[in-house]
Write a protein that holds these residues in place. Sequence first.
Motif, PDB file in Angstrom:
ATOM      1  N   SER A 130      -1.448  64.402  38.328  1.00 32.41           N
ATOM      2  CA  SER A 130      -0.784  63.200  38.822  1.00 32.41           C
ATOM      3  C   SER A 130       0.698  63.413  38.512  1.00 32.41           C
ATOM      4  O   SER A 130       1.058  64.388  37.839  1.00 32.41           O
ATOM      5  CB  SER A 130      -1.328  61.942  38.136  1.00 32.41           C
ATOM      6  N   LYS A 156      -6.892  67.679  36.477  1.00 30.53           N
ATOM      7  CA  LYS A 156      -6.530  66.563  37.340  1.00 30.53           C
ATOM      8  C   LYS A 156      -5.023  66.381  37.231  1.00 30.53           C
ATOM      9  O   LYS A 156      -4.484  66.229  36.138  1.00 30.53           O
ATOM     10  CB  LYS A 156      -7.252  65.284  36.921  1.00 30.53           C
ATOM     11  N   ASN A 172      -8.146  62.614  44.812  1.00 34.21           N
ATOM     12  CA  ASN A 172      -7.881  61.942  43.538  1.00 34.21           C
ATOM     13  C   ASN A 172      -7.146  62.824  42.535  1.00 34.21           C
ATOM     14  O   ASN A 172      -6.985  62.449  41.383  1.00 34.21           O
ATOM     15  CB  ASN A 172      -9.175  61.380  42.928  1.00 34.21           C
ATOM     16  N   ASP A 184      -7.450  66.684  31.682  1.00 35.88           N
ATOM     17  CA  ASP A 184      -8.776  67.296  31.820  1.00 35.88           C
ATOM     18  C   ASP A 184      -8.674  68.779  32.168  1.00 35.88           C
ATOM     19  O   ASP A 184      -9.471  69.313  32.938  1.00 35.88           O
ATOM     20  CB  ASP A 184      -9.612  66.565  32.880  1.00 35.88           C
ATOM     21  N   GLN A 239      -8.048  65.945  41.498  1.00 33.94           N
ATOM     22  CA  GLN A 239      -8.856  66.992  40.872  1.00 33.94           C
ATOM     23  C   GLN A 239      -8.547  68.305  41.585  1.00 33.94           C
ATOM     24  O   GLN A 239      -8.558  68.371  42.801  1.00 33.94           O
ATOM     25  CB  GLN A 239     -10.352  66.680  41.002  1.00 33.94           C
ATOM     26  N   CYS A 248      -2.281  72.348  41.238  1.00 32.82           N
ATOM     27  CA  CYS A 248      -3.249  71.582  41.973  1.00 32.82           C
ATOM     28  C   CYS A 248      -2.996  71.828  43.431  1.00 32.82           C
ATOM     29  O   CYS A 248      -1.939  71.531  43.927  1.00 32.82           O
ATOM     30  CB  CYS A 248      -3.102  70.106  41.672  1.00 32.82           C
TER      31      CYS A 248
END
Length: 177
Positions: A101, A99, A71, A107, A73, A13
């Motif tokens: 975290s 996504k 967020n 996803d 994504q 990410c």
Amino acid sequence: MSSAAVVPLLLLCAAAAPASSAARIFPSKDAAAFALSQQDGSGSVHDLLPGYGLPPGLLPASVKDYSMDSNGQFTVRLAAPCYIQFTELVYYDRTIKGKISYGSITDLSGIQVKKLFAWLPVTGMVAVDDGSSIEFQVGFLSEKLPTSMFAEIPSCRKKASSSCHGAGAAVSTLETA
């Protein structure tokens, strides 16, 4: 190859900050924020993954660029689609999305794993067992692999082929680019 590629992949990410900002931000386990500058060269997606409690080798070395919004994504773009042999053959599409975290990627699309004769999409990755394993989610199925398998950033191959050996067993092999 479907665009939903499965494999221990760790989605990288990248945090694409607003156009006016040159900083990428990622959360730590305790939700504190850290910033890496795109200009100082320290902001590769492979450098960001450990900040999320994930090993850098979830993504191949051929990452061209990446972006991530506030967020979590993200989109990772590779120079070209490719294959890596882990415990199973894994396919990385040119574009990987998900996504992120702390300790997980959900996803997920753009990574597939070959199980027996079928390519299955990897839909998520989660650090488990206090970070000593990564659980790869393939629909309702999952498989845990040691985090140490992904400590090094892997190089990938442009092609994969299947050939039959022995009593009809299909064996996947990698072809050099």
